[in-house]
Design a protein around this motif. Structure first.
Motif, PDB file in Angstrom:
ATOM      1  N   SER A  41     -26.648  -1.023 -11.965  1.00 40.04           N
ATOM      2  CA  SER A  41     -26.424   0.101 -11.051  1.00 40.04           C
ATOM      3  C   SER A  41     -26.473   1.431 -11.801  1.00 40.04           C
ATOM      4  O   SER A  41     -26.898   2.447 -11.258  1.00 40.04           O
ATOM      5  N   TYR A  42     -26.042   1.430 -13.069  1.00 41.64           N
ATOM      6  CA  TYR A  42     -26.143   2.649 -13.871  1.00 41.64           C
ATOM      7  C   TYR A  42     -27.603   3.011 -14.134  1.00 41.64           C
ATOM      8  O   TYR A  42     -27.986   4.180 -14.123  1.00 41.64           O
ATOM      9  N   VAL A  43     -28.432   1.975 -14.383  1.00 46.47           N
ATOM     10  CA  VAL A  43     -29.853   2.217 -14.628  1.00 46.47           C
ATOM     11  C   VAL A  43     -30.501   2.827 -13.393  1.00 46.47           C
ATOM     12  O   VAL A  43     -31.322   3.752 -13.491  1.00 46.47           O
ATOM     13  N   LYS A  44     -30.133   2.346 -12.214  1.00 41.89           N
ATOM     14  CA  LYS A  44     -30.715   2.862 -10.976  1.00 41.89           C
ATOM     15  C   LYS A  44     -30.356   4.330 -10.759  1.00 41.89           C
ATOM     16  O   LYS A  44     -31.188   5.124 -10.323  1.00 41.89           O
ATOM     17  N   THR A  45     -29.108   4.682 -11.047  1.00 44.11           N
ATOM     18  CA  THR A  45     -28.678   6.072 -10.835  1.00 44.11           C
ATOM     19  C   THR A  45     -29.115   6.983 -11.962  1.00 44.11           C
ATOM     20  O   THR A  45     -29.153   8.208 -11.794  1.00 44.11           O
ATOM     21  N   GLY A  46     -29.448   6.414 -13.123  1.00 44.15           N
ATOM     22  CA  GLY A  46     -29.856   7.236 -14.258  1.00 44.15           C
ATOM     23  C   GLY A  46     -28.698   7.934 -14.928  1.00 44.15           C
ATOM     24  O   GLY A  46     -28.909   8.855 -15.735  1.00 44.15           O
ATOM     25  N   MET A  72     -32.831   1.860 -19.481  1.00 46.01           N
ATOM     26  CA  MET A  72     -32.569   3.233 -19.055  1.00 46.01           C
ATOM     27  C   MET A  72     -33.572   4.226 -19.632  1.00 46.01           C
ATOM     28  O   MET A  72     -34.013   5.146 -18.939  1.00 46.01           O
ATOM     29  N   PHE A  73     -33.983   4.025 -20.892  1.00 45.98           N
ATOM     30  CA  PHE A  73     -34.848   5.012 -21.557  1.00 45.98           C
ATOM     31  C   PHE A  73     -36.297   4.584 -21.673  1.00 45.98           C
ATOM     32  O   PHE A  73     -37.156   5.407 -21.996  1.00 45.98           O
ATOM     33  N   GLY A  74     -36.592   3.321 -21.456  1.00 45.61           N
ATOM     34  CA  GLY A  74     -37.969   2.861 -21.556  1.00 45.61           C
ATOM     35  C   GLY A  74     -38.484   2.904 -22.976  1.00 45.61           C
ATOM     36  O   GLY A  74     -37.806   2.523 -23.928  1.00 45.61           O
ATOM     37  N   ASP A  75     -39.711   3.429 -23.155  1.00 47.71           N
ATOM     38  CA  ASP A  75     -40.355   3.435 -24.470  1.00 47.71           C
ATOM     39  C   ASP A  75     -39.666   4.348 -25.479  1.00 47.71           C
ATOM     40  O   ASP A  75     -39.860   4.190 -26.691  1.00 47.71           O
ATOM     41  N   THR A  76     -38.905   5.314 -25.008  1.00 46.18           N
ATOM     42  CA  THR A  76     -38.249   6.253 -25.930  1.00 46.18           C
ATOM     43  C   THR A  76     -36.831   5.817 -26.300  1.00 46.18           C
ATOM     44  O   THR A  76     -36.069   6.597 -26.845  1.00 46.18           O
ATOM     45  N   TRP A  77     -36.465   4.559 -26.010  1.00 48.20           N
ATOM     46  CA  TRP A  77     -35.077   4.138 -26.188  1.00 48.20           C
ATOM     47  C   TRP A  77     -34.621   4.223 -27.642  1.00 48.20           C
ATOM     48  O   TRP A  77     -33.470   4.568 -27.915  1.00 48.20           O
TER      49      TRP A  77
END
Length: 332
Positions: A41-46, A72-77
């Motif tokens: 749910s945190y990932v969805k809200t950003g 949450m960050f994708g390729d820049t994690w």
């Protein structure tokens, strides 16, 4: 010489199954379904509050933290996530320098904040924790903290009040089996029914221990049997522990003591290992509840004495003596 050492380390790290099969996303995390659902749910809200992960080792705390950052960050994690182990650097200077310098810089890419994952935070000194709480408040605009510990009671209350607390529990047999089957498919090995039961017994809710046991057994044979698991993990079979306890309960103390010697020589177990297995096996002996209560109390005392530096053999043999005395009392 230096080049050879580096190559050996890299080859070894590629073969470590605990890293090879570490979850890449939250969807791959095994067990802890309720916690994973809330993290998604945190990932969805950003957005993300400070988090405190508490629980025994090997249950997914680090896996969830890294997977959360990747989702949450994708390729820049990797640019917006850093991991520090507080057991290595536990003083106040780490908070004032390493953590503060990372927290004060702006996130990269489209990320709204960075994440600092502080593992084994219960090893931080009280001064370091006091400094950390101020850093957490000051840099919330650019940074979020995920704090991981085995014992939340060792984290000061001001830090706990600043975090959303997630308590991880031991993993169940089904969770261990799911990972074992995933590795079985990926590595081309065969896990027998008794081999799977042995892995579950050895793991005791710790996924890391289960995967390491599976990898160790695979070096002996591609067919993972109970015999291979117990031998490579230096763990006595449950039936052997039960046999030792039954001898003591039947009044055969010297035979029970000889059985203990056989286990120590065959498996190279420590006193703490023996006590852990005695505790796990005693509930299947069909003892009366009052007897169980008395023996559990005695096991706890023996475990405490070993922790304080007591002689291993004396403490385990004293425990077997208590089994003999309670066995004779039951006969009367």
């Amino acid at each position: 010489m230096t080049i050879i050492v580096v190559e050996v380390i890299e080859m070894a790290s590629d073969d470590v199954w605990t890293e090879k099969y570490r979850p890449k996303t939250l969807d791959e995390v095994i067990g802890q379904e309720q916690i994973v659902r809330r993290l998604k749910s945190y990932v969805k809200t950003g957005n993300l509050p400070h988090l405190l992960f508490s629980g025994p080792p090997g249950v997914g705390k680090t896996a969830c933290a890294v997977a959360l950052a990747k989702d949450m960050f994708g390729d820049t994690w990797q640019n917006n996530f850093t991991e520090l182990n507080a057991s290595d650097e536990r003083g106040i200077d780490v908070v004032r320098n390493n953590i503060k310098n990372f927290a004060r810089t702006a996130p990269l890419g489209d990320a709204r904040f960075k994440i600092i994952f502080l593992d084994e935070a219960d090893a931080l000194t009280s001064d370091a924790q006091s400094a950390l709480r101020r850093t957490m408040e000051r840099y919330t605009a650019t940074c979020r903290f995920i704090i991981s510990c085995n014992y939340s009671s060792k984290i000061i209350e001001p830090i706990q009040s600043r975090c959303a607390v997630y308590r991880f529990g031991p993993l169940g047999p089904k969770d261990i089996e799911t990972m074992a089957r995933r590795i079985e498919k990926g590595e081309g090995i065969k896990i027998t029914k008794d081999g799977l039961d042995a892995i579950i017994y050895v793991a005791r809710g710790d996924m890391r221990r289960a995967v390491n046991a599976l990898q160790s057994a695979s070096t002996v044979s591609k067919d993972i049997t109970a015999e291979a698991v117990y031998e490579t993990t230096s763990t006595a079979r449950p039936k052997e522990i039960e046999e030792m306890l039954k001898l003591a309960l039947n009044g055969q103390f010297m035979d029970s003591r000889n059985k203990l010697d056989d286990l120590l020589i065959k498996y190279g177990l420590s006193g703490s290992d023996i006590i852990d297995q005695i505790y796990a096996s005693m509930f299947s002996l069909g003892l009366d509840e009052d007897v169980l209560v008395a023996l559990v109390d005695r096991i706890g005392e023996a475990d405490f004495r070993l922790t304080e530096g007591g002689n291993e053999r004396i403490q385990v043999e004293a425990l077997l003596a208590h089994f003999k005395m309670h066995g004779e009392a039951m006969k009367k």
